[in-house]
Design an enzyme around this catalytic site. Structure first.
Site, PDB file in Angstrom:
ATOM      1  N   MET A 147       0.828  -1.206   0.000  1.00 28.99           N
ATOM      2  CA  MET A 147       0.000   0.000   0.000  1.00 28.99           C
ATOM      3  C   MET A 147       0.867   1.263   0.000  1.00 28.99           C
ATOM      4  O   MET A 147       0.869   2.054   0.942  1.00 28.99           O
ATOM      5  CB  MET A 147      -0.948  -0.021   1.206  1.00 28.99           C
ATOM      6  CG  MET A 147      -1.833  -1.251   1.261  1.00 28.99           C
ATOM      7  SD  MET A 147      -2.807  -1.479  -0.246  1.00 28.99           S
ATOM      8  CE  MET A 147      -3.935  -0.098  -0.099  1.00 28.99           C
ATOM      9  N   HIS A 149      -3.958  -6.039  -8.517  1.00 31.33           N
ATOM     10  CA  HIS A 149      -4.905  -4.941  -8.287  1.00 31.33           C
ATOM     11  C   HIS A 149      -6.334  -5.480  -8.380  1.00 31.33           C
ATOM     12  O   HIS A 149      -6.684  -6.151  -9.359  1.00 31.33           O
ATOM     13  CB  HIS A 149      -4.700  -3.842  -9.324  1.00 31.33           C
ATOM     14  CG  HIS A 149      -5.583  -2.655  -9.122  1.00 31.33           C
ATOM     15  ND1 HIS A 149      -5.545  -1.876  -7.976  1.00 31.33           N
ATOM     16  CD2 HIS A 149      -6.549  -2.102  -9.907  1.00 31.33           C
ATOM     17  CE1 HIS A 149      -6.436  -0.910  -8.074  1.00 31.33           C
ATOM     18  NE2 HIS A 149      -7.065  -1.028  -9.230  1.00 31.33           N
TER      19      HIS A 149
END
Length: 212
Positions: free
Chosen positions: A105, A125
């Site tokens: 992240m 993703h």
């Protein structure tokens, strides 16, 4: 007798619980991901459970931790790009054939990509190509479905480039959203898809740079 080639080396970057990492751990050196070993798991969060998963693997996988805020505090005048360069140095030091961002992240800058080049870097993703780039893709997909803007969601493994989530897709899988389904149920099914395609994407990327 033909000598067995050395294992293909993978570095995995994580930020959280590491369920996608676990999929890679379970698949390494199996027909799903042949002649491949994870040689380093790097986290930008000290409490990330993925570090425990790596340490508990058999054999244990080396781990490292480097977070942005502590790095900037410890290095006067350092920038976020300097941090990315430090992350890249740890990655390159492990001499990987492939870098996998598995729930990492933190958007990596050009400094990282330039420093690790020509090592292949891929990312998982939870959205279809061009649909919901960036953070909170699952929530945004579900909300768009509720508004009637999309018919479902999906996940992809793609090459990492300078534009966030815009690299060439290696594996794409659609995941339907069922009428009346809670977001948590959709999210659970999507994560199960992620565990499959992250292995598939890693193998595809490895086969391009070092066939098994």
């Amino acid at each position: 007798m033909t000598d067995t080639p050395p294992p293909r080396r993978i570095v995995v970057l994580i930020s959280g619980s590491g369920t996608n990492l676990q999929a890679l751990i379970d698949a390494q050196d199996t027909p799903a991901l042949p002649n491949a070993h994870i040689v380093l798991v790097l986290s930008n969060r000290k409490a990330a459970y993925g570090l425990t998963r790596a340490a508990s693997a058999r054999p244990p996988i080396p781990t490292a931790y480097l977070a942005l805020a502590p790095y900037l505090k410890a290095h006067a005048n350092a920038t976020r790009a300097d941090y990315d360069a430090a992350v890249a140095a740890l990655v390159v030091g492990a001499q990987p054939d492939l870098v996998v961002l598995a729930g990492w992240m933190h958007v990596l800058s050009e400094r990282f990509l330039d420093a690790v080049s020509p090592i292949a870097v891929i990312n998982l993703h939870p959205a279809l190509p061009g649909a919901f780039d960036g953070a909170h893709a699952i929530e945004r997909t579900y909300a768009a479905f509720q508004r009637g803007e999309v018919r479902g969601g999906g996940a992809m493994v793609h090459r990492v480039v300078r534009e966030v989530d815009r690299g060439e897709p290696l594996v794409v899988r659609e995941v339907e959203i069922r009428e009346g389904e809670a977001m948590e149920a959709f999210e659970e099914r999507l994560h199960r898809t992620e565990w499959e395609i992250i292995v598939e994407g890693a193998r595809k990327a490895l086969d391009e740079v070092r066939p098994a």
